[in-house]
Design a protein around this motif. Structure first.
Motif, PDB file in Angstrom:
ATOM      1  N   VAL A  45     -37.917   8.782 -12.886  1.00 41.64           N
ATOM      2  CA  VAL A  45     -38.925   8.336 -12.114  1.00 41.64           C
ATOM      3  C   VAL A  45     -39.680   9.484 -11.155  1.00 41.64           C
ATOM      4  CG1 VAL A  45     -39.102   6.729 -10.011  1.00 41.64           C
ATOM      5  CG2 VAL A  45     -37.566   6.217 -11.986  1.00 41.64           C
ATOM      6  N   VAL A  46     -38.840  10.253 -10.738  1.00 40.74           N
ATOM      7  CA  VAL A  46     -39.461  11.332  -9.679  1.00 40.74           C
ATOM      8  C   VAL A  46     -40.478  12.209 -10.925  1.00 40.74           C
ATOM      9  CG1 VAL A  46     -38.792  13.789  -8.770  1.00 40.74           C
ATOM     10  CG2 VAL A  46     -37.369  11.659  -8.246  1.00 40.74           C
ATOM     11  N   VAL A  47     -40.082  12.675 -12.056  1.00 40.16           N
ATOM     12  CA  VAL A  47     -40.784  13.452 -12.907  1.00 40.16           C
ATOM     13  C   VAL A  47     -42.058  12.475 -13.242  1.00 40.16           C
ATOM     14  CG1 VAL A  47     -40.795  14.292 -15.126  1.00 40.16           C
ATOM     15  CG2 VAL A  47     -38.676  14.504 -14.031  1.00 40.16           C
ATOM     16  N   VAL A  48     -42.142  11.315 -13.392  1.00 33.96           N
ATOM     17  CA  VAL A  48     -43.160  10.749 -13.560  1.00 33.96           C
ATOM     18  C   VAL A  48     -44.071  10.743 -12.339  1.00 33.96           C
ATOM     19  CG1 VAL A  48     -44.153   8.342 -13.914  1.00 33.96           C
ATOM     20  CG2 VAL A  48     -42.203   9.215 -15.332  1.00 33.96           C
ATOM     21  N   ALA A  49     -43.382  10.697 -11.231  1.00 29.81           N
ATOM     22  CA  ALA A  49     -44.189  10.558 -10.058  1.00 29.81           C
ATOM     23  C   ALA A  49     -44.870  11.916  -9.703  1.00 29.81           C
ATOM     24  CB  ALA A  49     -43.244  10.355  -8.774  1.00 29.81           C
ATOM     25  N   ALA A  57     -47.725  12.505 -12.059  1.00 36.08           N
ATOM     26  CA  ALA A  57     -48.728  11.748 -11.645  1.00 36.08           C
ATOM     27  C   ALA A  57     -49.573  12.491 -10.467  1.00 36.08           C
ATOM     28  CB  ALA A  57     -48.354  10.364 -11.219  1.00 36.08           C
ATOM     29  N   TRP A  58     -48.648  12.818  -9.467  1.00 36.03           N
ATOM     30  CA  TRP A  58     -49.151  13.607  -8.370  1.00 36.03           C
ATOM     31  C   TRP A  58     -50.135  14.766  -8.887  1.00 36.03           C
ATOM     32  CZ3 TRP A  58     -48.392  18.452  -6.073  1.00 36.03           C
ATOM     33  CH2 TRP A  58     -49.213  18.581  -4.833  1.00 36.03           C
ATOM     34  N   LEU A  59     -49.485  15.567  -9.703  1.00 38.98           N
ATOM     35  CA  LEU A  59     -50.105  16.770 -10.240  1.00 38.98           C
ATOM     36  C   LEU A  59     -51.363  16.469 -11.093  1.00 38.98           C
ATOM     37  CD1 LEU A  59     -46.974  18.838 -11.514  1.00 38.98           C
ATOM     38  CD2 LEU A  59     -48.413  19.327  -9.496  1.00 38.98           C
ATOM     39  N   ALA A  60     -51.337  15.593 -11.830  1.00 41.42           N
ATOM     40  CA  ALA A  60     -52.466  15.084 -12.192  1.00 41.42           C
ATOM     41  C   ALA A  60     -53.658  14.630 -11.560  1.00 41.42           C
ATOM     42  CB  ALA A  60     -52.219  13.896 -13.274  1.00 41.42           C
ATOM     43  N   TRP A  61     -53.332  13.870 -10.443  1.00 42.61           N
ATOM     44  CA  TRP A  61     -54.098  13.337  -9.512  1.00 42.61           C
ATOM     45  C   TRP A  61     -54.548  14.584  -8.670  1.00 42.61           C
ATOM     46  CZ3 TRP A  61     -54.478  13.644  -4.348  1.00 42.61           C
ATOM     47  CH2 TRP A  61     -55.623  12.933  -3.615  1.00 42.61           C
ATOM     48  N   THR A  62     -53.798  15.580  -8.354  1.00 44.18           N
ATOM     49  CA  THR A  62     -54.141  16.503  -7.597  1.00 44.18           C
ATOM     50  C   THR A  62     -55.406  17.512  -8.485  1.00 44.18           C
ATOM     51  OG1 THR A  62     -52.041  16.668  -6.382  1.00 44.18           O
ATOM     52  CG2 THR A  62     -53.548  18.646  -6.445  1.00 44.18           C
ATOM     53  N   THR A  63     -54.784  17.824  -9.893  1.00 45.98           N
ATOM     54  CA  THR A  63     -55.598  18.541 -10.477  1.00 45.98           C
ATOM     55  C   THR A  63     -57.089  18.045 -10.969  1.00 45.98           C
ATOM     56  OG1 THR A  63     -53.747  19.180 -11.779  1.00 45.98           O
ATOM     57  CG2 THR A  63     -55.831  19.687 -12.982  1.00 45.98           C
ATOM     58  N   LEU A  64     -56.904  16.681 -11.225  1.00 49.11           N
ATOM     59  CA  LEU A  64     -58.249  16.095 -11.355  1.00 49.11           C
ATOM     60  C   LEU A  64     -59.070  15.900  -9.980  1.00 49.11           C
ATOM     61  CD1 LEU A  64     -57.082  12.866 -13.570  1.00 49.11           C
ATOM     62  CD2 LEU A  64     -58.434  14.924 -14.266  1.00 49.11           C
ATOM     63  N   SER A  65     -58.263  15.567  -8.971  1.00 44.40           N
ATOM     64  CA  SER A  65     -59.268  15.561  -7.774  1.00 44.40           C
ATOM     65  C   SER A  65     -59.884  17.056  -7.342  1.00 44.40           C
ATOM     66  CB  SER A  65     -58.253  14.922  -6.472  1.00 44.40           C
ATOM     67  OG  SER A  65     -57.389  15.936  -6.229  1.00 44.40           O
TER      68      SER A  65
END
Length: 553
Positions: free
Chosen positions: A23-27, A30-38
């Protein structure tokens, strides 16, 4: 027994903590993906002439040492003439990617006396970006610069244009000086259309020094080393080492006595760039009196810009030199146009045309003439000198349009040669051949006269006469010698008689007529005795006086 058998119980499944790891890994993912995309910004392409020092995946795009993007790909253009670099910018840089943005590669660079980009020797080259002024249209394709721009968008100041016929050693990045302080730099220059006309040079002056520029400000070239001869001594001026290597320009304020409180120079104002500070100072004199003079001798070393002096003080400059031919008369002369600047040394009331003309007429009547003089013996430069020539041929002024025509006279070496030529003409006009013939005739007649029979007879007669005089002197000496020997005795006898007579007179006494007569007789005898003694002494010293007489001094 069956009834007694116990019933089976079911245990509930408990939540395991290990399930939190995915769960933590996925989170985190997801956060890294969001940060990178943002934070991911747009992709842009920059075109350079060369990719020297640029590496895909490593070279960054920076502004004020802050990374704004990374180079993703380096490739060649289709025509193989340029390099196309794809850069992934971050979201922070997106608002600055407008048509006003500028890109260049920062690498070690030597420009004149300025060294920049030394830090890239360790960290490697990078692409610098200047966002430019606010506004502009969004774009994704840019053309990079091969050298850094002279002015950054966030640097306060103003840009000006200087017009000049020759740039000398001025180059991009050259400093701009104000009272020996670097206050800006040269941005660059562009050649005029067709290669003709003045060359515009862009310069940038930082705040607060741009406030000192006014409409009457003058710029001059300070490139290299300037040497001049003033007051008989050598003067060498160097603005700075940077100006020697890369050139430079300087500006200054006009003198307060000639300042008219001109308005401040606006941005992009145009100024003239003078060749030297002396030229810039000379341009600051507003009052100009046009004058013309004509020479029939050599004016070597005189050209536009040569000084016009009076008593060694510069009062103007030459504006033009031209040769004029008179086909009808077959004569030639040199026309020298001048501009007198009365603000240099002349009185302030010399501004009315009538006053100027009357003053010039009075000066010319007193012998004022325009002459060519040597400004410097080493450099060979010449000047026009207004000097008073005593006892010169009377002359007067005339007008040639609004210009006063001054009479001229050869000066310097030309004047000396003209004087020598005049003396040579006078000597050539003398009848030297006739004078020589007359001298020859005189010498011939003199020789014939000296060698003639009359001269020989006269010399023979003179010889006989001298012999006779010598014989007479010898006999006269023999005859006079006894007389001269007796003269002292006669003088002694006369003195004795006078002595006895004085004794007798003293014994006789009285105041009778006989006494007075006898006294006079004794006085005469006394004088006679004195004269005899003097005669004896003179003849003893000058015996020839008996024949030749007494010599008169």
């Amino acid at each position: 027994m069956d009834e007694q058998a116990s019933s089976a119980s079911v245990r509930r499944t408990r939540f395991s903590l290990i399930w939190l790891i995915p769960v933590v890994v996925v989170a985190v993912a997801a956060w890294l993906a969001w940060t990178t995309l943002s934070s991911r910004g747009p992709e842009i392409t920059i075109t350079f002439d060369t990719a020297d020092g640029i590496t895909a995946g490593q070279t960054q795009v920076k502004h004020k040492a802050v990374a704004l993007g990374t180079v993703e790909n380096v490739g060649l253009s289709k025509d193989l003439k340029t390099v196309v670099i794809r850069v992934r910018m971050n979201a922070q840089a997106a608002p600055f990617l407008t048509s006003n943005a500028q890109f260049w590669v920062v690498r070690p660079r030597l420009s004149g006396a300025t060294v920049s980009g030394l830090d890239t020797l360790v960290s490697g080259a990078y692409i610098a970006v200047d966002p430019g002024a606010p506004g502009g249209t969004q774009q994704s394709e840019f053309v990079g610069k091969e050298s850094p721009p002279g002015v950054r968008s966030d640097e306060p100041g103003r840009t000006y244009t200087l017009m000049t016929d020759e740039i000398g050693s001025i180059s991009q990045g050259a400093p701009v000086f104000f009272r020996d302080v670097v206050v800006g730099e040269v941005l660059g220059y562009t050649m005029p259309p067709g290669g003709r006309g003045p060359i515009p040079i862009k310069v940038f002056v930082r705040e607060p020094y741009d406030r000192y520029l006014r409409a009457d400000t003058r710029f001059w070239n300070v490139s290299g080393i300037r040497a001049s001869f003033n007051g008989g001594s050598l003067h060498i001026e160097v603005e700075s080492l940077q100006a020697v290597l890369s050139g430079g320009v300087a500006f200054g304020l006009p003198e307060q006595r000639r300042s008219k409180d001109a308005p401040s120079a606006p941005d992009n104002a145009v100024f003239k760039l003078y060749a030297s500070k002396d030229d810039a100072d000379s341009a600051g004199y507003r009052d100009r009196i046009p004058m013309v003079t004509y020479f029939k001798n050599s004016v070597k070393g005189i050209d536009a810009g040569s000084p016009v002096t009076m008593f060694g003080l510069q009062i103007g400059s030459v504006t033009g030199v031209s040769l004029q031919l008179d086909k009808a008369k077959g004569t030639a002369r040199v026309r020298v146009a001048m501009e007198i600047q009365p603000e240099r040394v002349l009185p302030d009331d010399l501004d009315a045309p009538a006053t100027i003309e009357s003053t010039a007429r009075a000066l010319v009547n007193n012998g004022l003439r325009a002459e060519t003089g040597t400004g410097n013996l080493i450099t060979g430069s010449s000047e026009i000198s207004l000097a008073f020539v005593p006892n010169d041929t009377p002359a007067s002024i005339s007008m040639e349009g609004d210009a006063i025509v001054l009479p001229s006279k050869a000066g310097g070496v030309s004047g000396i040669m003209e004087s020598v030529s005049a003396v040579a003409d006078k000597i050539a006009a003398m009848p030297l051949t006739q004078i020589g013939e007359n001298l020859n005739n005189l010498l011939a007649h003199t020789d014939s006269t000296v060698n003639g029979p009359q001269m020989r007879q006269a010399l023979a007669s003179l010889t006989e006469t001298l012999k006779s005089v010598q014989h007479l002197s010898q006999h006269a000496d023999q005859g006079i010698t006894p007389l001269m020997q007796r003269l002292p005795a006669i003088a002694d006898q006369l003195q004795g008689a006078v002595t006895h007579a004085n004794a007798a007179l003293a014994a006789y006494g009285g105041d009778s007529d006989f006494h007075h007569s006898l006294q006079q007789t004794l006085d005469q005898l006394n004088e006679t005795a004195r004269s005899v003694r003097l005669l004896a002494d003179f003849i003893s010293r000058h015996p020839s006086a008996l024949l030749l007489g007494r010599h008169k001094p």
